[in-house]
Design an enzyme around this catalytic site. Structure first.
Site, PDB file in Angstrom:
ATOM      1  N   GLU A 251      43.532  56.616  50.033  1.00  0.00           N
ATOM      2  CA  GLU A 251      42.324  56.101  49.398  1.00  0.00           C
ATOM      3  C   GLU A 251      42.143  56.720  47.998  1.00  0.00           C
ATOM      4  OE1 GLU A 251      40.435  53.717  49.655  1.00  0.00           O
ATOM      5  OE2 GLU A 251      38.533  54.259  48.740  1.00  0.00           O
TER       6      GLU A 251
ATOM      7  N   TRP B 260      37.321  34.278  38.669  1.00  0.00           N
ATOM      8  CA  TRP B 260      38.518  35.075  38.940  1.00  0.00           C
ATOM      9  C   TRP B 260      39.621  34.054  39.148  1.00  0.00           C
ATOM     10  CZ3 TRP B 260      42.105  35.880  42.939  1.00  0.00           C
ATOM     11  CH2 TRP B 260      42.889  37.026  42.817  1.00  0.00           C
TER      12      TRP B 260
ATOM     13  N   LYS C  37      41.960  54.555  44.579  1.00  0.00           N
ATOM     14  CA  LYS C  37      40.829  54.651  43.644  1.00  0.00           C
ATOM     15  C   LYS C  37      41.341  54.870  42.228  1.00  0.00           C
ATOM     16  CE  LYS C  37      38.310  53.295  45.288  1.00  0.00           C
ATOM     17  NZ  LYS C  37      38.259  52.825  46.624  1.00  0.00           N
TER      18      LYS C  37
ATOM     19  N   ARG D 226      32.348  39.617  40.936  1.00  0.00           N
ATOM     20  CA  ARG D 226      33.197  38.710  41.720  1.00  0.00           C
ATOM     21  C   ARG D 226      34.359  38.152  40.917  1.00  0.00           C
ATOM     22  NH1 ARG D 226      30.362  37.121  46.325  1.00  0.00           N
ATOM     23  NH2 ARG D 226      31.784  35.390  46.603  1.00  0.00           N
TER      24      ARG D 226
ATOM     25  N   ASN E 261      33.882  28.093  43.964  1.00  0.00           N
ATOM     26  CA  ASN E 261      34.473  29.378  44.361  1.00  0.00           C
ATOM     27  C   ASN E 261      35.295  29.112  45.610  1.00  0.00           C
ATOM     28  OD1 ASN E 261      35.021  32.044  45.108  1.00  0.00           O
ATOM     29  ND2 ASN E 261      33.081  32.229  46.208  1.00  0.00           N
ATOM     30  N   GLY E 262      36.607  29.355  45.525  1.00  0.00           N
ATOM     31  CA  GLY E 262      37.462  29.116  46.685  1.00  0.00           C
ATOM     32  C   GLY E 262      38.775  28.508  46.241  1.00  0.00           C
TER      33      GLY E 262
ATOM     34  N   CYS F 183      34.986  33.909  42.867  1.00  0.00           N
ATOM     35  CA  CYS F 183      34.238  33.634  41.640  1.00  0.00           C
ATOM     36  C   CYS F 183      32.756  33.765  41.994  1.00  0.00           C
ATOM     37  CB  CYS F 183      34.511  32.221  41.157  1.00  0.00           C
ATOM     38  SG  CYS F 183      36.260  31.919  40.889  1.00  0.00           S
TER      39      CYS F 183
ATOM     40  N   GLU G  30      43.373  51.673  40.787  1.00  0.00           N
ATOM     41  CA  GLU G  30      42.646  50.427  40.515  1.00  0.00           C
ATOM     42  C   GLU G  30      41.711  50.526  39.322  1.00  0.00           C
ATOM     43  OE1 GLU G  30      39.990  48.855  43.552  1.00  0.00           O
ATOM     44  OE2 GLU G  30      39.513  50.863  44.228  1.00  0.00           O
TER      45      GLU G  30
ATOM     46  N   HIS H 147      61.093  63.532  52.180  1.00  0.00           N
ATOM     47  CA  HIS H 147      61.968  62.382  52.440  1.00  0.00           C
ATOM     48  C   HIS H 147      62.080  61.463  51.236  1.00  0.00           C
ATOM     49  CE1 HIS H 147      62.310  63.542  56.617  1.00  0.00           C
ATOM     50  NE2 HIS H 147      60.993  63.682  56.651  1.00  0.00           N
TER      51      HIS H 147
ATOM     52  N   LYS I 269      35.560  41.883  43.300  1.00  0.00           N
ATOM     53  CA  LYS I 269      34.966  42.644  44.398  1.00  0.00           C
ATOM     54  C   LYS I 269      35.265  42.034  45.756  1.00  0.00           C
ATOM     55  CE  LYS I 269      32.321  45.882  46.041  1.00  0.00           C
ATOM     56  NZ  LYS I 269      32.952  47.207  46.109  1.00  0.00           N
TER      57      LYS I 269
END
Ligand code: M6R
Length: 614
Positions: free
Chosen positions: A487, A73, A491, A27, A99-100, A2, A494, A510, A609
């Site tokens: 990657e 968040w 990208k 965040r 935050n946590g 957060c 997300e 396979h 983030k």
């Protein structure tokens, strides 16, 4: 996870808080809220983003020269109004942001409920707040002492800031595991407090980063810091080096696009002053100071998450290729809960843009406890991971605000390339000729990225126009381009919410080959130097099944071009340098597709983030 911000001074706190929250919104953006103390304590909050909060309060005259703000968040409790911060204590006197995660919140909550406390939310934050108030009331102690005693009872991570209606001249913050920075304002008695320096930079460059288990007390214009053991500390004030422009959009529609286009500069900054391609010399203090250790290294373990894990995979290829050292690349979240074999001869490298990722931090702590030398590749200066390591190299990419990592990734790969070559030189594993070729190639990468961005931008838009409605994408690559396939897929998924998978091209047969039809675009990174013939065969196999191929090819390639539906050319460089170029069109395609689908590019749903929770 957060964003938290606070202000104490003699101006109206509201504007500072809102501006600060906008800067911290990367965040988390499930809810937003502020609490201000004027004659009485008032809280304004809403589910949604900071702009929703501004809308909700637009007709109100909000006053108060002491205030706190939060952008959330969600972890404990749904992202709704009740769970939005700031939370208010049962008496209505204390307001707190957090935050946590308080891990033992359930036990504490039960005990508090048994003693008659009631709760208005499902959050762990409110539990800590009620505990602080209970201690304050029962023990008849000052707020600081109540905070200290309460924090000694909790297990978990926190950055908290509190204000108290009964003490209108005091702002208290504390941290463990989550970041907190205090800004010393230019006006007497004015202080800012925030999760990072972005809300502060506009007003002051004098800051103090709190250490774990420290409590900051700003009272009657004076700043003091104490530990959870009640030991007084002298604040360490430092000068901020980031600029305001670096954290603004600078004319771009989104931070992500700005950050993609900043890569010529950010790669250049990550390399600047660290090597000489003519003298074949490295000027990285970590290599110089640890030369003996490097000579005797038996193994390197890389720990990271997400995009940083992908750059770790490229690091593995680079270090094994050049330094001929065995490398293991681990998801930090798996590594920390296994019973990994770590010895004092190991070098454990943590890669993290934010330097705050909880799993990476914990993996590093584990490695440290087993005696390994720990090395950090972080972007955020002074971050928790950077502070924990024995040695390291900052990536110097500048602040990355878009949730999707772009310039931080290429900066990490640049540093890893240098590191692998430096390790190789110290261990005598690389010849002069090869080292010269690599360093000369690396030196011109920023220019090549700059030209590539200009050259491929329109084609990437065209491809995005054509395929933005697809529901699935497959990304294939071999060797150095396999992590790029991963990657590229990350990208896309997300920010556009399209299902995308990255695979080593040879693995296609396979399983994933069964997915191929004329509706699923397949992005194949098919550059000249690495396993070219093999990947051409893979493309043939796709075309034989009517698959759509978008190929990333080396300049001058005709064979793949003739087979592919679209081909994007990148400069023909050393195989080990290709990732720094092949990722560029994939970043652009993800960005344009997400925009065309109307997605919130900089703040994709459910993401944040920096992931400071497990
Ligand atoms: O700050 P870190 O590099 O430690 O973050 C790791 C991941 O959370 C991060 O790379 C994430 O995967 C990004 N959203 C990817 O774009």
């Amino acid at each position: 996870m957060c964003g938290i911000v606070g202000y104490i001074g003699n101006k109206n706190a509201f504007d500072y808080l809102i501006k600060g929250l906008e800067r911290l919104e990367y965040r988390g953006y499930d809810s937003a809220g502020v609490a201000l103390l004027d004659e009485e304590l008032k809280v304004y909050k809403t589910q949604g983003k900071v702009k929703d909060l501004v809308h909700v309060v637009q007709d109100q005259n909000i006053q108060g020269s002491l205030g706190i703000g939060h952008t959330r968040w969600a972890t404990h409790g749904a992202p709704n109004y009740a769970n939005a911060h700031p939370h208010i204590s049962q008496s209505g006197s204390l307001a707190m942001i957090h935050n946590g995660i308080i891990e033992n919140y359930a036990t504490i909550k039960k005990a508090l409920e048994n003693r008659g406390r009631t709760f208005a939310s499902d959050t762990d934050t409110e539990v800590l707040l009620q505990l602080i108030e209970e201690i304050q009331e029962k023990n008849g102690v000052e707020l600081y002492e109540a905070v200290r005693l309460a924090l000694n009872e909790v297990i978990g991570a926190y950055a908290i800031v509190l204000i108290d209606q009964k003490n209108p001249n005091i702002l208290i913050g504390a941290k463990k595991g989550s970041p907190l920075v205090v800004g010393i304002g230019q006006n007497k008695g004015e202080y800012f407090i925030a999760s990072d320096a972005t809300p502060i930079i506009e007003y002051t460059r004098q800051v103090s980063y709190l250490e774990d288990e420290e409590i900051v007390i700003i009272e009657k214009g004076e700043l003091s810091i104490k530990t959870l053991e009640n030991v007084e500390k002298t604040p360490f004030i430092q000068e901020l080096s980031i600029s305001l422009e670096a954290i603004e959009k600078g004319g771009y529609e989104h931070f992500m696009l700005k950050e993609i286009f900043e890569q010529p500069t950010s790669i250049s900054n990550s390399l600047r002053g660290r090597f000489s391609p003519t003298e074949l010399r490295f000027a990285m203090s970590s290599l110089i100071e640890y030369e003996d250790k490097i000579k005797n290294l038996k193994r390197i373990i890389i720990v990271a998450c997400g995009t940083s894990w992908h750059s770790g995979l490229i690091g593995e290829y680079l270090i094994e290729d050049f330094a001929r050292l065995p490398v293991e690349v681990e998801y930090a979240s798996e590594f920390r809960y296994r019973n990994p074999i770590i010895t004092e001869d190991d070098l454990v490298i943590a890669i993290s843009q934010s330097g705050e990722t909880a799993d990476t931090l914990a993996a590093l702590e584990l490695a440290k406890s087993k005696g390994a030398t720990i090395y950090g590749i972080c972007n955020v200066v002074g971050s928790s991971i950077a502070r924990l390591t024995d040695a390291g190299a900052y990536t110097h990419a500048g602040p990355e605000i878009g949730v999707a990592s772009t310039k931080a990734f290429t900066a990490q790969v640049s540093v890893l390339t240098l590191l692998s070559l430096g390790l190789a030189q110290i261990r005598g594993a690389i010849g002069t000729q090869k080292l010269r070729e690599m360093l000369s190639g690396l030196e011109v990468i920023p220019k090549q990225v700059e030209s590539l961005l200009k050259e491929c931008d329109n084609l990437c838009r065209e491809i995005s126009e054509k395929y933005h409605e697809a529901s699935n994408f497959l990304y294939l690559g071999r060797g150095y381009n396999f992590p790029i396939a991963l990657e590229g897929a990350l990208k896309l998924k997300e920010i556009s919410y399209i299902h995308a998978e990255g695979y080593p091209a040879a693995e296609m047969k396979h399983g994933p080959i069964a997915l191929i039809d004329e509706n699923m675009p397949i992005i194949v990174i098919a550059t000249k130097r690495g396993h070219y013939e093999k990947i051409v065969s893979n493309i043939q196999e796709i075309k034989a099944r009517n698959g759509v191929v978008i190929a990333i090819v080396s300049k001058g390639d005709n064979e793949v071009k003739a087979l592919a539906d679209f081909a994007i050319e990148i400069p023909d460089v050393e195989d080990a340098l290709v990732p720094l170029l092949s990722i560029i069109p994939l970043q652009l395609i993800s960005y344009y597709i997400a925009v065309l689908r109307g997605c919130n590019v900089d703040q994709p749903r459910n993401l944040a983030k920096s992931v400071t929770v497990e």
